[in-house]
Design a protein around this motif. Structure first.
Motif, PDB file in Angstrom:
ATOM      1  N   GLU A  15      -3.467   7.777   0.457  1.00 35.72           N
ATOM      2  CA  GLU A  15      -3.240   6.145   0.780  1.00 35.72           C
ATOM      3  C   GLU A  15      -2.646   5.786   1.924  1.00 35.72           C
ATOM      4  OE1 GLU A  15      -3.797   3.285  -2.353  1.00 35.72           O
ATOM      5  OE2 GLU A  15      -2.165   2.253  -1.281  1.00 35.72           O
ATOM      6  N   SER A  47      -4.101   4.510   5.322  1.00 33.20           N
ATOM      7  CA  SER A  47      -3.669   3.231   5.892  1.00 33.20           C
ATOM      8  C   SER A  47      -2.717   3.054   7.069  1.00 33.20           C
ATOM      9  CB  SER A  47      -2.883   2.464   4.786  1.00 33.20           C
ATOM     10  OG  SER A  47      -3.940   2.479   3.628  1.00 33.20           O
ATOM     11  N   LYS A 105       0.725  -1.297   0.010  1.00 32.59           N
ATOM     12  CA  LYS A 105      -0.181  -0.067  -0.052  1.00 32.59           C
ATOM     13  C   LYS A 105       0.888   1.231  -0.066  1.00 32.59           C
ATOM     14  CE  LYS A 105      -4.623  -1.369   1.740  1.00 32.59           C
ATOM     15  NZ  LYS A 105      -4.402  -2.427   2.851  1.00 32.59           N
ATOM     16  N   SER A 149      -2.099  11.046  -4.449  1.00 32.10           N
ATOM     17  CA  SER A 149      -2.748   9.807  -4.225  1.00 32.10           C
ATOM     18  C   SER A 149      -1.733   8.973  -3.132  1.00 32.10           C
ATOM     19  CB  SER A 149      -3.154   9.012  -5.485  1.00 32.10           C
ATOM     20  OG  SER A 149      -2.228   8.341  -6.233  1.00 32.10           O
TER      21      SER A 149
END
Ligand code: ADP
Ligand code: ADP
Ligand code: MG
Length: 502
Positions: free
Chosen positions: A187, A191, A166, A183
Motif C-alpha cells: 500500500e 500510495s 494509509k 500489505s
C-alpha cells in the motif's frame, strides 16, 4: 512585502485563504482544473487560471503549471493550503529557485518531518518522547519478528512516507505479522512510491492530541495549545475539539514545550502541527508533524483568537511573531465537524452529485467554511469534503448544544452527507461525557446506526412529509374530519355539565 498570493488549492481551503488575503489588502489568484470551472473558489479570487484536466496529477499536482500561472499573474507568493503540494519539498525548492515565496516551512523541515523514520530519529535527539519502536526500515522479516517479540504485541506497522491514514496495519497476533508487513509495504509503494515501513508499539486506548505551533524566521516559536482529534474513522478525523476533555494544565504545559522543541529541532518556520498519541494515564508520544495548515485549524483560531493564515503570511514576509507564549490563552470551547458528501448508512460511500438546495447554519458562535452552492455539482475527482462546521461557546456542553442546533439548521438536498451521522455522535454518552478515544466510533456502533434513536431532523422530515400529504389530499382529510369528528377528551370533559372538578 507580499502583494499577490497564488492559492495552489481548491474548495473550502482556497476560499479560507482568499478571505485572509482580502482582509490584508493582498490580491489573490485562484487556479482550477477543468472539473472546477464552476467551483466558488474561482469566483472569490481576484483572478483565476485554468491549470489542466480534472485528475489532480494533471492539474493541482503539476508544479510547472502552477509556477507558470504565478509568473503570468505576477504573484509574489504561493499558499499551498493542505493536501496536494503542501508537503512537497520539490515544490518548495522550485518556488525558491523561481524567486517566489512559498508560504510554509523550508524544504529541509518538510523532508525531515515528512519521512516518519527520519522524524523519529530527529525527535529522539531533541528529547521529545516518541512511540517505542524501530528507527530503521524493516528489511528482514525474521529480524522484524524478533523485534516485535521484544516490543510485545500489539504493534503498528507504519509506512515511513505515510499520510492520510494509509500504509498502516495493526497487528495483534503473531501469525499476522508477515501478511501485515507485506500489505503495508505494497500500500505504501502504491500510495507514496516508497515501501519503507517500520514498527511502532500500539498504544492502547489511544487519544490523538495535537499541538498547533507557529514559528517566525527569527527563532521565536510558540504553541497555540491542543486539539483533541480522537473521533476517527479509518484513522481519519471526524470531529475535533479544543480544549481536549482529558487534558490537565500540567500535561498541557509539558506537551506544549515538547511541541515547541520538536519544531525548533528542524528550524521550523510557519504554522505546523505536532501530533501526539496519548494513553489513558496521559503518557504522550510524538506521532508525526504536519508541516502545513491543518484542516481543523479554525477551532484553534476561535479559542485562541489568532488568524493562522494571516500569521503564516506575516511570517513569510519575514515579520517577527506579534505575540509571546504568555500572551496566548484558551478562551471557551470550540468543536469542528467535517461535512462530507458521503452516505453514512451505506458504509460511508462517497456520494458526489448535484446539490439541489443548501441552507447553511448561521447565528451566534457558528462558523461555516464551505464552497458549495445550490446547483453545484461536487466533482468525483477530489476529496468529498463539502465544508467544515465550527462552533464556539463558553463551555463544552454549551458548544455541543450549539453544534446540535447548527447541524439541525444545516439542510442539503440532492446528495447524501455525513450530517445525520455527526448529529448522532453528539448524543452518544461517551462523547457527551468527554470520555472517548480513537475506538469511539467502533465502540459506539449501536448508537451511531441510523435506525437507532432517529435524530430530531428525521422526525421533523416525517412530520413535513405528513403535512405535505395532508395538503395534497385535503378533500379526503376534510371528509374524514366532518364525517367523523375527532372528539378530544378535554373538550368533551369541558362541555359536560355538572362535572365535579377534582
Ligand atoms: P489533517 O491532519 O489536517 O486532518 P489529513 O491527514 O486529513 O490532515 O489530510 C489533509 C488532506 O491531505 C486530505 O485531503 C488528505 O487526503 C490529504 N493528504 C494527507 N497526507 C497526504 C499524502 N501523503 N499524500 C496525499 N494526500 C495527503
Ligand atoms: P497519518 O500520517 O496517516 O496521519 P499518523 O501516524 O498520524 O498517520 O496516525 C494516524 C492515526 O492512526 C492516529 O491518529 C491514531 O489514531 C492511529 N495510530 C497511529 N499510530 C498509532 C500507534 N502507535 N498506536 C495507536 N494508534 C496509532
Ligand atoms: Mg497524522
Amino acid at each position: 512585502m507580499i502583494k499577490k498570493i497564488l492559492v495552489a488549492n481548491r474548495g473550502e481551503i482556497a476560499i479560507r485563504i482568499i478571505r485572509s488575503c482580502r482582509e490584508m489588502g493582498i490580491k489573490s489568484v485562484a487556479v482550477y482544473s477543468d472539473a472546477d470551472r464552476t467551483s466558488s473558489h474561482v469566483r472569490s479570487a481576484d483572478e483565476a487560471y485554468n491549470i489542466g484536466p480534472a485528475p489532480s496529477n494533471e492539474s493541482y499536482l503539476v508544479i510547472d503549471n502552477i509556477i507558470e500561472v504565478a509568473k503570468k499573474s505576477g504573484a509574489d507568493a504561493i499558499h499551498p493550503g493542505y493536501g496536494f503540494l503542501s508537503e512537497n519539498a520539490n515544490f518548495t525548492d522550485r518556488c525558491e529557485k523561481e524567486g517566489i515565496i512559498f508560504i510554509g516551512p523550508s524544504s529541509y523541515a518538510i523532508n525531515t518531518m515528512g519521512d516518519k523514520i527520519t522524524a523519529r530519529k530527529k525527535m529522539q535527539s531533541a528529547n521529545v518522547p516518541v512511540v517505542p519502536g524501530t528507527t530503521e526500515p524493516i528489511t528482514d522479516i525474521n529480524k522484524a519478528i524478533e523485534i516485535i517479540h521484544q516490543i510485545g504485541l500489539p504493534v503498528m506497522i507504519k509506512a515511513s512516507a505515510g499520510g492520510g491514514g494509509k500504509g498502516m496495519r495493526l497487528v495483534t497476533k503473531k501469525e499476522d505479522i508477515v501478511s501485515a508487513v507485506t500489505s503495508a509495504k505494497s500500500e505504501a509503494l502504491a500510495s507514496f512510491s516508497n515501501d519503507a515501513v517500520y514498527i511502532e508499539k500500539y498504544i492502547n486506548s489511544p487519544h490523538h492530541i495535537e499541538f498547533q505551533i507557529v514559528a517566525d524566521k527569527h527563532g521565536n516559536c510558540v504553541h497555540l495549545f491542543e486539539r483533541e482529534c480522537s473521533v476517527q474513522r479509518r484513522h481519519q478525523k471526524v470531529v475535533e475539539e479544543t480544549p481536549s476533555p482529558i487534558m490537565t494544565a500540567k500535561v498541557r504545559s509539558e506537551m506544549g514545550k515538547h511541541a515547541v522543541a520538536a519544531a525548533k529541532a528542524v528550524n521550523y518556520s510557519g504554522a505546523g502541527t505536532i501530533e501526539f498519541i496519548v494513553d489513558d494515564e496521559l503518557n504522550y508520544y510524538f506521532l508525526e508533524m504536519n508541516t502545513r495548515l491543518q484542516v481543523e485549524h479554525p477551532i484553534t483560531e476561535r479559542v485562541v483568537g489568532v488568524d493562522l493564515v494571516k500569521t503564516q503570511i506575516n511570517i513569510a514576509n519575514g515579520e517577527p511573531l506579534k505575540f509571546k507564549q504568555e500572551d496566548l490563552k484558551q478562551n471557551g470551547h470550540a468543536i469542528e465537524v467535517r461535512i462530507y458528501a458521503e452516505d453514512p448508512d451505506n458504509n460511508f460511500m462517497p456520494n458526489p452529485g448535484k446539490i439541489e438546495h443548501i441552507t447553511e447554519p448561521l447565528g451566534f458562535g457558528v462558523r461555516h467554511d464551505g464552497y458549495v452552492y445550490a446547483g453545484y455539482e461536487i466533482p468525483v475527482h477530489y476529496d468529498p469534503l463539502i465544508s467544515k462546521l465550527i462552533v464556539w461557546a463558553s463551555t463544552r456542553s454549551e458548544a455541543i448544544d450549539r453544534l446540535k442546533r447548527a447541524l439541525y439548521a444545516y439542510k442539503i438536498t440532492g446528495i447524501k452527507t455525513s450530517i445525520p451521522f455527526l448529529s448522532r455522535i453528539l448524543d452518544v454518552p461517551d462523547f457527551v461525557n468527554g470520555k472517548y478515544n480513537t475506538h469511539f466510533i467502533q465502540d459506539n456502533e449501536k448508537y451511531l446506526k441510523a435506525d437507532k434513536n432517529p435524530p430530531q431532523r428525521v422526525k421533523d422530515i416525517s412530520a413535513i412529509a405528513a403535512f405535505v400529504d395532508y395538503l395534497n389530499n385535503l378533500d379526503k382529510y376534510k371528509e374524514q374530519r366532518f364525517c367523523k369528528p375527532q372528539l378530544n377528551n378535554w373538550k368533551t370533559f369541558g362541555r359536560k355539565k355538572n362535572v365535579t372538578r377534582l
